[in-house]
Each structure stands twice: as C-alpha cells, then as structure tokens.
Design a protein around this motif. Structure first.
Motif, PDB file in Angstrom:
ATOM      1  N   SER A 145       0.838  -1.204   0.000  1.00 30.22           N
ATOM      2  CA  SER A 145       0.000   0.000   0.000  1.00 30.22           C
ATOM      3  C   SER A 145       0.874   1.255   0.000  1.00 30.22           C
ATOM      4  CB  SER A 145      -0.916   0.006   1.230  1.00 30.22           C
ATOM      5  OG  SER A 145      -1.639   1.230   1.299  1.00 30.22           O
ATOM      6  N   SER A 146       0.382   2.299  -0.661  1.00 32.31           N
ATOM      7  CA  SER A 146       1.098   3.570  -0.678  1.00 32.31           C
ATOM      8  C   SER A 146       0.852   4.364   0.601  1.00 32.31           C
ATOM      9  CB  SER A 146       0.661   4.399  -1.889  1.00 32.31           C
ATOM     10  OG  SER A 146      -0.741   4.633  -1.856  1.00 32.31           O
ATOM     11  N   THR A 147      -0.119   3.917   1.414  1.00 32.62           N
ATOM     12  CA  THR A 147      -0.419   4.567   2.689  1.00 32.62           C
ATOM     13  C   THR A 147       0.352   3.873   3.806  1.00 32.62           C
ATOM     14  OG1 THR A 147      -2.656   5.130   1.926  1.00 32.62           O
ATOM     15  CG2 THR A 147      -2.245   5.219   4.297  1.00 32.62           C
ATOM     16  N   GLU A 148       1.276   4.592   4.415  1.00 26.85           N
ATOM     17  CA  GLU A 148       2.099   3.995   5.461  1.00 26.85           C
ATOM     18  C   GLU A 148       1.307   3.836   6.751  1.00 26.85           C
ATOM     19  OE1 GLU A 148       6.313   4.725   7.870  1.00 26.85           O
ATOM     20  OE2 GLU A 148       5.408   6.339   6.693  1.00 26.85           O
ATOM     21  N   MET A 149       1.420   2.677   7.367  1.00 28.16           N
ATOM     22  CA  MET A 149       0.777   2.415   8.650  1.00 28.16           C
ATOM     23  C   MET A 149       1.838   1.979   9.648  1.00 28.16           C
ATOM     24  SD  MET A 149      -2.795   0.622   7.490  1.00 28.16           S
ATOM     25  CE  MET A 149      -3.571   1.123   5.939  1.00 28.16           C
ATOM     26  N   ILE A 150       1.870   2.647  10.788  1.00 29.82           N
ATOM     27  CA  ILE A 150       2.903   2.426  11.794  1.00 29.82           C
ATOM     28  C   ILE A 150       2.591   1.170  12.604  1.00 29.82           C
ATOM     29  CG2 ILE A 150       4.143   3.431  13.738  1.00 29.82           C
ATOM     30  CD1 ILE A 150       4.522   4.916  11.124  1.00 29.82           C
ATOM     31  N   ASP A 151       3.573   0.278  12.692  1.00 28.45           N
ATOM     32  CA  ASP A 151       3.415  -0.953  13.466  1.00 28.45           C
ATOM     33  C   ASP A 151       3.183  -0.600  14.940  1.00 28.45           C
ATOM     34  OD1 ASP A 151       3.435  -3.460  14.520  1.00 28.45           O
ATOM     35  OD2 ASP A 151       5.485  -3.955  13.938  1.00 28.45           O
ATOM     36  N   GLY A 152       2.104  -1.131  15.497  1.00 31.92           N
ATOM     37  CA  GLY A 152       1.791  -0.895  16.895  1.00 31.92           C
ATOM     38  C   GLY A 152       0.991   0.372  17.149  1.00 31.92           C
ATOM     39  N   ALA A 153       0.693   1.138  16.097  1.00 34.23           N
ATOM     40  CA  ALA A 153      -0.052   2.388  16.282  1.00 34.23           C
ATOM     41  C   ALA A 153      -1.461   2.087  16.770  1.00 34.23           C
ATOM     42  CB  ALA A 153      -0.111   3.176  14.984  1.00 34.23           C
ATOM     43  N   ARG A 154      -1.932   2.876  17.721  1.00 36.02           N
ATOM     44  CA  ARG A 154      -3.267   2.729  18.274  1.00 36.02           C
ATOM     45  C   ARG A 154      -4.194   3.788  17.678  1.00 36.02           C
ATOM     46  NH1 ARG A 154      -5.060  -1.282  21.544  1.00 36.02           N
ATOM     47  NH2 ARG A 154      -6.036   0.178  22.984  1.00 36.02           N
ATOM     48  N   ASP A 155      -5.491   3.577  17.853  1.00 34.42           N
ATOM     49  CA  ASP A 155      -6.446   4.611  17.453  1.00 34.42           C
ATOM     50  C   ASP A 155      -6.342   5.825  18.378  1.00 34.42           C
ATOM     51  OD1 ASP A 155      -7.439   3.112  15.354  1.00 34.42           O
ATOM     52  OD2 ASP A 155      -9.020   2.188  16.554  1.00 34.42           O
ATOM     53  N   PHE A 156      -5.808   5.629  19.570  1.00 30.58           N
ATOM     54  CA  PHE A 156      -5.668   6.693  20.556  1.00 30.58           C
ATOM     55  C   PHE A 156      -4.765   7.801  20.011  1.00 30.58           C
ATOM     56  CE2 PHE A 156      -3.552   7.834  24.861  1.00 30.58           C
ATOM     57  CZ  PHE A 156      -4.343   8.981  24.958  1.00 30.58           C
ATOM     58  N   ARG A 157      -5.362   8.970  19.781  1.00 31.67           N
ATOM     59  CA  ARG A 157      -4.622  10.105  19.253  1.00 31.67           C
ATOM     60  C   ARG A 157      -5.359  11.387  19.566  1.00 31.67           C
ATOM     61  NH1 ARG A 157      -3.251   8.703  13.898  1.00 31.67           N
ATOM     62  NH2 ARG A 157      -3.212   6.611  14.800  1.00 31.67           N
ATOM     63  N   LEU A 158      -4.643  12.486  19.573  1.00 36.37           N
ATOM     64  CA  LEU A 158      -5.237  13.805  19.772  1.00 36.37           C
ATOM     65  C   LEU A 158      -5.018  14.597  18.495  1.00 36.37           C
ATOM     66  CD1 LEU A 158      -6.662  15.706  21.817  1.00 36.37           C
ATOM     67  CD2 LEU A 158      -4.390  16.526  22.481  1.00 36.37           C
ATOM     68  N   MET A 159      -6.096  15.152  17.936  1.00 34.67           N
ATOM     69  CA  MET A 159      -6.053  15.806  16.630  1.00 34.67           C
ATOM     70  C   MET A 159      -6.591  17.223  16.709  1.00 34.67           C
ATOM     71  SD  MET A 159      -7.642  12.586  14.487  1.00 34.67           S
ATOM     72  CE  MET A 159      -8.946  12.317  15.708  1.00 34.67           C
ATOM     73  N   THR A 160      -6.123  18.055  15.807  1.00 34.66           N
ATOM     74  CA  THR A 160      -6.680  19.399  15.687  1.00 34.66           C
ATOM     75  C   THR A 160      -8.013  19.316  14.956  1.00 34.66           C
ATOM     76  OG1 THR A 160      -5.587  19.836  13.575  1.00 34.66           O
ATOM     77  CG2 THR A 160      -4.369  20.395  15.597  1.00 34.66           C
ATOM     78  N   ARG A 161      -8.782  20.370  15.041  1.00 37.51           N
ATOM     79  CA  ARG A 161     -10.082  20.399  14.371  1.00 37.51           C
ATOM     80  C   ARG A 161      -9.926  20.265  12.853  1.00 37.51           C
ATOM     81  NH1 ARG A 161     -14.773  18.737  14.546  1.00 37.51           N
ATOM     82  NH2 ARG A 161     -14.552  19.076  16.778  1.00 37.51           N
ATOM     83  N   GLN A 162      -8.860  20.811  12.297  1.00 41.01           N
ATOM     84  CA  GLN A 162      -8.630  20.719  10.857  1.00 41.01           C
ATOM     85  C   GLN A 162      -8.462  19.268  10.410  1.00 41.01           C
ATOM     86  OE1 GLN A 162      -5.023  22.548   9.448  1.00 41.01           O
ATOM     87  NE2 GLN A 162      -5.720  22.612   7.324  1.00 41.01           N
ATOM     88  N   VAL A 163      -7.736  18.490  11.194  1.00 40.46           N
ATOM     89  CA  VAL A 163      -7.522  17.081  10.861  1.00 40.46           C
ATOM     90  C   VAL A 163      -8.844  16.319  10.910  1.00 40.46           C
ATOM     91  CG1 VAL A 163      -6.374  14.943  11.557  1.00 40.46           C
ATOM     92  CG2 VAL A 163      -5.154  17.122  11.695  1.00 40.46           C
ATOM     93  N   VAL A 164      -9.640  16.580  11.942  1.00 40.18           N
ATOM     94  CA  VAL A 164     -10.939  15.910  12.065  1.00 40.18           C
ATOM     95  C   VAL A 164     -11.834  16.255  10.880  1.00 40.18           C
ATOM     96  CG1 VAL A 164     -13.038  15.727  13.458  1.00 40.18           C
ATOM     97  CG2 VAL A 164     -10.808  15.816  14.573  1.00 40.18           C
ATOM     98  N   ALA A 165     -11.814  17.515  10.461  1.00 36.49           N
ATOM     99  CA  ALA A 165     -12.619  17.932   9.312  1.00 36.49           C
ATOM    100  C   ALA A 165     -12.196  17.177   8.052  1.00 36.49           C
ATOM    101  CB  ALA A 165     -12.490  19.438   9.101  1.00 36.49           C
ATOM    102  N   SER A 166     -10.894  16.964   7.899  1.00 37.44           N
ATOM    103  CA  SER A 166     -10.399  16.227   6.732  1.00 37.44           C
ATOM    104  C   SER A 166     -10.843  14.767   6.775  1.00 37.44           C
ATOM    105  CB  SER A 166      -8.871  16.304   6.671  1.00 37.44           C
ATOM    106  OG  SER A 166      -8.436  17.640   6.501  1.00 37.44           O
ATOM    107  N   ILE A 167     -10.811  14.170   7.960  1.00 40.49           N
ATOM    108  CA  ILE A 167     -11.250  12.774   8.107  1.00 40.49           C
ATOM    109  C   ILE A 167     -12.725  12.635   7.757  1.00 40.49           C
ATOM    110  CG2 ILE A 167     -11.672  10.941   9.813  1.00 40.49           C
ATOM    111  CD1 ILE A 167      -9.114  11.881  11.233  1.00 40.49           C
ATOM    112  N   LEU A 168     -13.522  13.606   8.180  1.00 46.34           N
ATOM    113  CA  LEU A 168     -14.957  13.542   7.937  1.00 46.34           C
ATOM    114  C   LEU A 168     -15.314  13.800   6.468  1.00 46.34           C
ATOM    115  CD1 LEU A 168     -16.354  15.288  11.141  1.00 46.34           C
ATOM    116  CD2 LEU A 168     -16.207  12.846  10.633  1.00 46.34           C
ATOM    117  N   GLU A 169     -14.382  14.318   5.694  1.00 44.23           N
ATOM    118  CA  GLU A 169     -14.623  14.497   4.261  1.00 44.23           C
ATOM    119  C   GLU A 169     -14.643  13.165   3.524  1.00 44.23           C
ATOM    120  OE1 GLU A 169     -11.976  17.226   2.418  1.00 44.23           O
ATOM    121  OE2 GLU A 169     -12.464  18.877   3.778  1.00 44.23           O
ATOM    122  N   LEU A 170     -14.054  12.142   4.126  1.00 39.50           N
ATOM    123  CA  LEU A 170     -14.038  10.810   3.512  1.00 39.50           C
ATOM    124  C   LEU A 170     -15.353  10.116   3.844  1.00 39.50           C
ATOM    125  CD1 LEU A 170     -10.373   9.743   4.371  1.00 39.50           C
ATOM    126  CD2 LEU A 170     -11.219  11.039   2.423  1.00 39.50           C
TER     127      LEU A 170
END
Length: 305
Positions: A145-170
């Motif tokens: 995949s061209s999308t890198e995924m970090i080994d061991g990465a959790r869903d637990f994260r803190l995001m800015t409002r801009q990032v959340v808005a981008s996620i919700l565009e999908l």
C-alpha cells in the motif's frame, strides 16, 4: 475545549473507571473536556451507566445506536458530533494511557504537529499468535500500500479540528480508521508506551475478528490482491504451456505418452483452485463496490443526549 470520543461495547464496568481517570487529567490540563460516548449496541448495562454519567455531568454526552454497527461506525459518529478545538479518540478499557493526554496537548500547542498519536512498543500479555499476525499485517500492508501504517499504532490520538474535518470528508461506507488517519496526512508525532491490560471486562475482539479486520484494511487500501490474481493466472498459463511442451517432447523422444489420471487430476485441481482464488479476490472488491453503491448510512442513532 478537548472532545474525548469513546466507542463502547459492553463496557459497563470500565466506563466509570475511565471517566475518573480522564477527569484527573482534565484538571491538570485546565481545559474544558467534552465526553462523547458511543454505545455500539451493548448487551449489558453500558447505556444505563452512560445515562447516569450524563445526569451527573453536563459535559458527558452519549450516542446510542439502534444495534451494533461496529467500532468504525462508532468512531465516525463520535467525530461527527464532536465540537472541541482538539479531539481525542480513546478506548474505554484504559489500555490507552490517559496521562499521555497532557503531553499530547502540549505538543499540539507548539504548532509543530497536527496529530499526536500513540504506539505500543511491546505486546506483553497478548497471545503470541495474535502478536505474530499483527506484525505480519503491518509488514504486508506497508509493502503493498502507498499509505504507510505504523506498526503498533493505536487509534488513541489527539487531533486538531482541521484534521478531524479532513477525516470527515471521507464519506466511504467501508471504513478502516488506521488507514484513514494515515491517508489524510498532516504532521504526526507518535508517543511510545508499553502494552497495558484492560482494567475491567473482556475484549470483544477475537482472533478471527481481527483477521477479518486486517483483510478489510488490505482491501480498502491496496489493489495488490487484484494484481496477485492476475499474476496467478499468468503463472498458471505458463505452467500449462510448459507441461504441454514436456509431454510433446517426451512423446516424440520416448514414444510413450504420459499416462495416468493422478497427474491430470492434480493439474485440474491446481488450475481450478487458482481460478477460485482469483474469483474470490475479485468478489471481495465487487462486494465493497456493492455496499458503497447502496448508500446506506454507516449507523442509525436511536437516542442521543
């Protein structure tokens, strides 16, 4: 304000413990916290616990699904309802260390990062076979995949409002949050920590459930399985041509045609199996397209407060 989005499935015992721990962190940070719990069709008293918390605390909100729609739908619903300047995604079982929120918030305030995520560096207490396949999944997905995924990465994260808005565009129906978080980009910092056990209750993720989830991720973020089906067909055709040449040469040289049904049956089974394998891969992608074209909602809210 920081919004805390928490998917919950049969977490009646863990939620009060989780809330108390986050409240301690909120007092240290000194910001207003908004809690958004998403009851994903729990079969225990999770909803009653959430209603009680809502009555006692004005900043606690809950979303109750009409049935179990899965964690991906719960995450989506929580993000859509969040109003904070910063949004955190966490599990209720306290496997996500709440004390990291303070450092995560400090890092975002520097302006250098848009997302601060977390990554497990150990898998202590996890079954060996599950750990093996988890590492295998990250190895495979990062190769195809061209999308890198970090080994061991959790869903637990803190995001800015801009990032959340981008996620919700999908708007896709078939969601794989680990991939979506990476796909939207933005400058991300990962904090490492050692694996923690659940504080209460039992995990709803079985080995086969996680295996199915990993296959969903591969299909959602790579077309490599389709290429594998194509290459399998090419190899099968080449092998058939080679076998034909060998049979013809052997007949000419030895005057003895290859006889016996075992070899014929083996070849038929090999080719038939490869065809079914290729059809199965194509069927997975067609199934995804079918679900997307239906335009069904990702979830249905029965009650929200």
């Amino acid at each position: 304000m920081i919004s805390i989005v928490v998917p919950a499935y049969n977490e009646e015992k863990a939620i009060p413990l989780f809330f108390n721990e986050i409240e301690k962190v909120s007092q240290k940070i000194g910001l207003e916290f908004e809690y958004i719990f998403v009851n994903d069709g729990s079969k225990d008293n999770t909803l009653q616990v959430l209603k009680s918390l809502h009555q006692d605390h004005q900043n606690v909100h809950y979303i109750d699904f009409s049935r179990n729609f899965g964690k991906e739908a719960a995450l989506l619903a929580g993000l859509e309802q969040s109003k904070g300047d910063f949004v955190a995604v966490m599990d209720a079982d306290l496997q996500d260390p709440p004390e990291l929120l303070e450092e995560m918030y400090s890092l975002l305030l520097t302006g250098e990062y848009d997302v601060v995520g977390t990554r497990r560096v150990t898998r202590d207490g996890e079954p060996a076979i599950r750990s093996f396949f988890a590492r295998l999944f990250y190895l495979m997905i990062n190769k195809i995949s061209s999308t890198e995924m970090i080994d061991g990465a959790r869903d637990f994260r803190l995001m800015t409002r801009q990032v959340v808005a981008s996620i919700l565009e999908l708007k896709e129906y078939n969601r794989f949050s680990k991939g979506i978080f990476s796909w939207v980009g933005y400058k991300t910092k990962y904090l490492e920590y050692k694996n923690r056990q659940r504080v209460a209750g039992e995990t709803s993720w079985s080995f086969w459930g996680l295996l199915k989830y990993s296959i969903e991720g591969i299909i959602n973020f790579s077309n490599a399985p389709l290429q594998i089906a194509t290459y399998s067909g090419i190899l099968s055709s080449l092998a058939a041509v080679i076998f034909i040449i060998v049979i013809v040469i052997r007949t000419i040289v030895y005057g003895d045609p290859v006889s016996g049904w075992p070899s014929l049956v083996s070849i038929v089974l090999l080719v038939g199996g490869m065809q079914l394998f290729a059809l199965g891969i194509i069927g997975q992608y067609i199934g995804k397209i079918y679900l997307e074209t239906k335009k069904r909602p990702s979830y249905i809210i029965k009650e929200m407060k």
